[in-house]
Enzyme design. Structure first.
Site, PDB file in Angstrom:
ATOM      1  CE  LYS A  14      27.966  90.182  15.430  1.00  0.00           C
ATOM      2  NZ  LYS A  14      28.271  88.874  14.836  1.00  0.00           N
ATOM      3  NE  ARG A  88      30.042  82.010  11.855  1.00  0.00           N
ATOM      4  CZ  ARG A  88      28.837  82.182  11.374  1.00  0.00           C
ATOM      5  NH1 ARG A  88      28.334  81.331  10.528  1.00  0.00           N
ATOM      6  NH2 ARG A  88      28.134  83.224  11.753  1.00  0.00           N
ATOM      7  NE  ARG A 127      14.667  92.388  23.020  1.00  0.00           N
ATOM      8  CZ  ARG A 127      15.665  92.133  22.183  1.00  0.00           C
ATOM      9  NH1 ARG A 127      16.668  92.988  22.063  1.00  0.00           N
ATOM     10  NH2 ARG A 127      15.663  91.044  21.457  1.00  0.00           N
ATOM     11  NE  ARG A 161      12.232  90.303  18.064  1.00  0.00           N
ATOM     12  CZ  ARG A 161      13.475  90.663  17.777  1.00  0.00           C
ATOM     13  NH1 ARG A 161      13.831  91.916  17.838  1.00  0.00           N
ATOM     14  NH2 ARG A 161      14.372  89.766  17.442  1.00  0.00           N
ATOM     15  NE  ARG A 172      18.645  84.226  18.422  1.00  0.00           N
ATOM     16  CZ  ARG A 172      17.832  85.114  18.981  1.00  0.00           C
ATOM     17  NH1 ARG A 172      18.247  85.886  19.959  1.00  0.00           N
ATOM     18  NH2 ARG A 172      16.612  85.232  18.553  1.00  0.00           N
TER      19      ARG A 172
END
Ligand SMILES: [Zn+2]
Length: 215
Positions: A14, A88, A127, A161, A172
């Site tokens: 996004k 929201r 990643r 990370r 999430r």
């Protein structure tokens, strides 16, 4: 001048698409988190009110968020807006409709970047990057040519990370669903929702969004 809501979970691309729309079309991204911080820093009337509330550790109300969006919409009269992180709730969606109508504007599209959750987990958890030069790699898609040696700088140290783990990605996703579920029916009923495959390449996603905006 188009006004759109851009929806998508973290990792759907996004931010990349919003940045591109700003650069290529002069649209302005109105991200409520960024806007709150900016209004507080600039000391606008709404920002001063929001600061006092946040300093008391309370959540900023719908009315304040709406006022903040109104402030920014007045600055961004000539360019289209990309709403990010707002609305929201159904109540906020109604407030946004009113804010736009008061300025002779309307919401044109609600674009949702759809993702396959398992595929997203695979992409994000795979990643890693070179600890020395930061070159990006992936367990499935882009391993160094020589195992354990960075293609770019030859370093043998790599890092991941801490948030790039399955639990964080799934949490999430759940948060995202909880935040979008209340507003999608509102916009679906108005025929505004357009869905784009967020798992396609950045260029393909860009082309799909452009087709919607120019359609
Ligand atoms: Zn390197």
């Amino acid at each position: 001048m188009l006004n759109i809501v851009l929806l998508g979970p973290p990792g759907a691309g996004k931010g990349t698409q919003a940045a591109r729309l700003e650069k290529q079309r002069g649209m302005i991204q109105l991200s409520t988190g960024d806007m709150l911080r900016a209004a507080v820093a600039a000391g606008t009337p709404v920002g001063r009110k929001a600061k006092a509330i946040m300093e008391r550790g309370e959540l900023v109300s719908d009315a304040i968020v709406s006022a903040l969006i109104g402030e920014r919409l007045d600055e961004a009269v000539e360019s289209g807006a990309i709403f990010d992180g707002f609305p929201r709730t159904g109540h906020q969606a109604e407030a946004l409709e009113l804010l736009l109508a008061q300025r002779g504007r309307k919401l044109d599209h609600v674009i949702e970047l759809e993702v396959d959750e398992d595929e997203l987990v695979r992409r994000i958890t795979g990643r890693f990057s070179c600890a020395s030069c930061g070159a990006p790699y992936h367990d499935d898609f882009k391993l160094p040519k020589v195992a354990g040696v960075c293609d770019i700088c030859g370093s043998t140290e790599f890092k991941r990370r801490p948030d790039d783990n399955e639990e964080t990605v799934r949490t999430r996703m759940a948060e995202y669903r909880a935040k979008t579920q209340p507003i999608l029916p509102y916009y679906d009923a108005r025929g505004l929702v357009r869905r784009v495959d967020g798992m396609a390449s950045v260029d393909e996603v860009a082309a799909a969004i452009d087709a919607i905006l120019d359609g």
